[in-house]
Scaffold this active site. Structure first.
Site, PDB file in Angstrom:
ATOM      1  N   SER A 105       3.047  -2.918  10.765  1.00 27.34           N
ATOM      2  CA  SER A 105       4.590  -2.567  10.638  1.00 27.34           C
ATOM      3  C   SER A 105       5.118  -3.744  10.248  1.00 27.34           C
ATOM      4  O   SER A 105       6.464  -4.167  10.729  1.00 27.34           O
ATOM      5  CB  SER A 105       5.120  -2.025  11.940  1.00 27.34           C
ATOM      6  OG  SER A 105       4.317  -0.883  12.083  1.00 27.34           O
TER       7      SER A 105
ATOM      8  N   HIS B 253      -9.455   0.730   5.213  1.00 28.96           N
ATOM      9  CA  HIS B 253      -8.228   0.964   5.840  1.00 28.96           C
ATOM     10  C   HIS B 253      -8.299   1.745   6.889  1.00 28.96           C
ATOM     11  O   HIS B 253      -9.083   2.962   6.930  1.00 28.96           O
ATOM     12  CB  HIS B 253      -7.462   1.687   4.717  1.00 28.96           C
ATOM     13  CG  HIS B 253      -5.799   1.575   5.181  1.00 28.96           C
ATOM     14  ND1 HIS B 253      -5.317   2.603   5.857  1.00 28.96           N
ATOM     15  CD2 HIS B 253      -4.904   0.752   4.984  1.00 28.96           C
ATOM     16  CE1 HIS B 253      -4.101   2.456   6.108  1.00 28.96           C
ATOM     17  NE2 HIS B 253      -3.615   1.387   5.439  1.00 28.96           N
TER      18      HIS B 253
ATOM     19  N   GLU C 239      -7.010   4.580   7.776  1.00 30.90           N
ATOM     20  CA  GLU C 239      -6.746   5.921   7.552  1.00 30.90           C
ATOM     21  C   GLU C 239      -8.054   6.597   6.818  1.00 30.90           C
ATOM     22  O   GLU C 239      -8.415   7.635   7.346  1.00 30.90           O
ATOM     23  CB  GLU C 239      -5.555   6.276   6.625  1.00 30.90           C
ATOM     24  CG  GLU C 239      -4.139   5.949   7.581  1.00 30.90           C
ATOM     25  CD  GLU C 239      -2.974   5.876   6.621  1.00 30.90           C
ATOM     26  OE1 GLU C 239      -3.277   5.956   5.330  1.00 30.90           O
ATOM     27  OE2 GLU C 239      -1.957   5.620   7.045  1.00 30.90           O
TER      28      GLU C 239
ATOM     29  N   LYS D 283      -0.088   4.292  -0.497  1.00 29.46           N
ATOM     30  CA  LYS D 283      -0.651   5.481   0.067  1.00 29.46           C
ATOM     31  C   LYS D 283      -0.568   6.576  -0.778  1.00 29.46           C
ATOM     32  O   LYS D 283      -0.708   6.488  -1.986  1.00 29.46           O
ATOM     33  CB  LYS D 283      -0.253   5.775   1.546  1.00 29.46           C
ATOM     34  CG  LYS D 283      -0.511   4.414   2.315  1.00 29.46           C
ATOM     35  CD  LYS D 283      -0.137   4.860   3.953  1.00 29.46           C
ATOM     36  CE  LYS D 283      -0.357   3.477   4.587  1.00 29.46           C
ATOM     37  NZ  LYS D 283      -0.194   3.763   6.048  1.00 29.46           N
TER      38      LYS D 283
ATOM     39  N   ASN E 229       0.714  -0.993  -0.021  1.00 30.03           N
ATOM     40  CA  ASN E 229       0.131  -0.035   0.099  1.00 30.03           C
ATOM     41  C   ASN E 229       0.717   1.098  -0.103  1.00 30.03           C
ATOM     42  O   ASN E 229       1.489   1.610   0.962  1.00 30.03           O
ATOM     43  CB  ASN E 229      -0.921  -0.019   1.151  1.00 30.03           C
ATOM     44  CG  ASN E 229      -1.937   1.201   1.154  1.00 30.03           C
ATOM     45  OD1 ASN E 229      -1.913   1.655   0.141  1.00 30.03           O
ATOM     46  ND2 ASN E 229      -2.633   1.333   2.324  1.00 30.03           N
TER      47      ASN E 229
ATOM     48  N   GLU F  78      -4.960  -5.339  10.462  1.00 28.67           N
ATOM     49  CA  GLU F  78      -3.876  -4.097  10.857  1.00 28.67           C
ATOM     50  C   GLU F  78      -4.147  -3.715  12.194  1.00 28.67           C
ATOM     51  O   GLU F  78      -5.244  -2.600  12.410  1.00 28.67           O
ATOM     52  CB  GLU F  78      -4.102  -3.158   9.903  1.00 28.67           C
ATOM     53  CG  GLU F  78      -5.480  -2.601   9.262  1.00 28.67           C
ATOM     54  CD  GLU F  78      -5.190  -1.204   8.416  1.00 28.67           C
ATOM     55  OE1 GLU F  78      -4.228  -0.942   8.042  1.00 28.67           O
ATOM     56  OE2 GLU F  78      -6.410  -0.681   8.386  1.00 28.67           O
TER      57      GLU F  78
ATOM     58  N   GLY G  37       3.159   2.637  12.746  1.00 30.58           N
ATOM     59  CA  GLY G  37       3.822   3.804  12.841  1.00 30.58           C
ATOM     60  C   GLY G  37       4.005   4.209  14.496  1.00 30.58           C
ATOM     61  O   GLY G  37       4.364   5.588  14.987  1.00 30.58           O
TER      62      GLY G  37
END
Length: 519
Positions: free
Chosen positions: A215, A99, A101, A12, A10, A169, A175
């Site tokens: 990650s 996702h 985000e 992004k 991904n 995820e 992060g």
């Protein structure tokens, strides 16, 4: 049930430029031999504006293209959106949905994601469905509750489970510096599979693939992929690095990884130079990876025009011959014609073999152009001795390393398991000439290239030893030098008699990604 691994990259809203993407793809290509694509499916999720721009290049690597999102509506007045049907029309097979985000930054709810899943199911578009908990939810012991809620909202919309991949995820491990252990990831994904078994069916739970997306990097992927309920990865930042291929090869290692040490050892013991070893390693890597080396007609355009000999507006310059080498490729045996020696030793006419006529052609060119033309042969280990013996009478051609360099030898490959072939009665049968494509590695590895450059040679005219019609033409040489092209072919129009051989074509994407296309 055996589930095929799937790895997603991904990107992004990255990288910043086409150039960065091209450099990344070139680095990936070098590592491709380490991946067995029969073991792992790979999809790349580029920014929306690049979904079609890089499709050809991704597919050339054996990777699919995946969108990062799609709308929850059909076609209509929805500015800035695109539909699942749009993606299918572009030839895409996958999209990410849900996702973290999209949920956190754009306020997408479980219901929004469910509606999108429904539209993708209607359109026949595969979905990588992202679910996962935040740090406070993890610390509050609500991991399973969150996953069940997010997944459960979509279950009524799913009719075709073959087009669903679940990507777990853990948002708290993306992060943040916190990393889920393989045991933690396995425990959660085992619970997801158990929920599917209860809420849908044991058959669906058994076949659906569940990725891990917290990650993932080259250092932790090997231990993670050993877990029985981890069927691949959804990779973020690490998918923008050359080492992304290390992750893929850890999931689907190729035969190359297993058997290459035996080939390297065999070639070193035989005295093969590094250029020969590197060239064979690349070719063997392509073979062992199962890469499709064919160029389908759908991805090619015809060559519309070429400069014609009669219309070349250049002035022949005999001085260029002092910097030019005439090279004949002479590695082939005439085994198909019942011979056990160089094909060029066949008699052509009047008692003259191909080699005799070549020697006389060179002598005639020296006389015509009034210059001492440099001539060489690229022989194979099977043709060198016979060729040098036959040319002894032509003393003006040169001798030894001034007359020839010998192309490399390549170990034969056992078809059944790709291991190095062995023949105890005669080990010479374990080797073969690698063909004309070995020209550049052979020149480099033998030291011939450096020697010629030091003597001031800059241009090389190359043709097969059985092509007596290929002779030096000053007009073409001058055109080549003036064009500053690195490589040029002289070609003729095909006739009805030309039933074999290829045809000239150009890639349809050559303008989009020039650094990846050799023309």
């Amino acid at each position: 049930m055996s589930r095929k691994f799937i790895v997603g990259g991904n990107w992004k809203c990255n990288p910043k430029t086409y150039k960065e993407c091209n450099e990344l793809l070139k680095a990936w290509k070098k590592a491709l031999p380490n991946v067995d694509r029969s073991k792992v499916e790979v999809v790349i999720c580029p920014p929306a504006l690049w979904l079609t721009s890089f499709t050809e290049s991704f597919e050339g690597l054996g990777f699919g293209v995946c969108a990062q999102n799609c709308g929850k509506t059909d076609a209509g007045a929805f500015t800035g959106e695109w539909t699942a049907a749009n993606l299918v029309d572009l030839g895409l097979k996958w999209t990410l949905l849900g996702h973290s985000e999209r949920r956190s930054l754009y306020g997408e709810t479980d219901e929004d994601v469910a509606e999108k899943v429904g539209k993708c199911q209607e359109a026949g578009l595969g979905v990588i469905l992202c679910i996962g908990e935040k740090l406070e939810e993890r610390e509050g012991g609500k991991t399973d509750e969150v996953n069940k809620r997010q997944l459960g909202a979509c279950l009524p919309k799913i009719k075709d489970w073959d087009k669903i991949v679940i990507a777990y995820e853990p948002v708290w491990a993306i992060g943040t510096g916190k990393v889920a252990t393989p045991e933690q990831a396995e425990e959660t994904q085992k619970a997801i599979r158990a929920y599917l078994s209860q809420a849908v069916s044991s058959a669906v739970a058994e076949k659906v693939r569940i990725q891990y997306g917290g990650s993932v990097n080259p250092e932790n992927c090997a231990e993670l992929i050993k877990q029985p309920n981890i069927d691949g990865f959804l990779v973020g930042g690490a998918s923008l690095k050359p080492s992304f291929m290390d992750i893929i090869s850890a999931v689907g290692p190729s035969k190359m990884v297993e058997v290459w040490p035996a080939y390297a050892s065999k070639m070193e013991k035989e005295g093969c130079n590094q250029a020969a070893i590197d060239a064979f390693k690349y070719n063997f890597g392509v073979l062992s990876s199962g890469a499709d080396v064919m160029l389908p007609e759908s991805k090619l355009d015809p060559v519309e025009s070429l400069p014609t000999y009669e219309k070349l507006k250049v002035k022949p310059d005999a001085r260029l011959l002092k910097k030019t080498l005439i090279l004949k490729l002479n590695g082939g045996l005439g085994t198909g014609m019942g011979l056990d020696k160089a094909k060029s030793l066949l008699e052509v006419t009047g008692g003259n073999t191909f080699l005799d006529l070549i020697a006389k052609q060179v002598a005639n060119m020296k006389k015509e152009f009034k210059t001492d033309l440099k001539f060489m042969l690229m022989n194979s280990f099977a043709t060198s001795a016979d060729t040098l013996e036959a040319l002894k009478k032509y003393t003006d051609l040169g001798t030894g390393s001034d007359l020839e360099f010998v192309q490399n030898k390549a170990p034969k490959v056992t078809e059944s398991d790709l291991s190095p072939a062995t023949w105890e009665k005669d080990s010479s049968h374990e080797w073969c000439p690698p063909g004309h494509g070995d020209l550049y590695p052979a020149m480099l590895g033998s030291g011939t290239l450096d020697k010629l450059l030091k003597k001031g040679y800059r241009y090389m005219f190359v043709s097969n030893s059985d092509n007596l019609g290929a002779t030096m033409d000053l007009k073409i040489l001058a055109h080549f030098v003036q064009s500053e092209a690195p490589f040029m072919m002289e070609v003729a129009e095909r006739t009805d008699a030309d039933k074999k051989g290829g045809h000239l074509a150009q890639s349809k994407v050559r303008q989009l990604i020039p650094s990846l296309i050799p023309w």
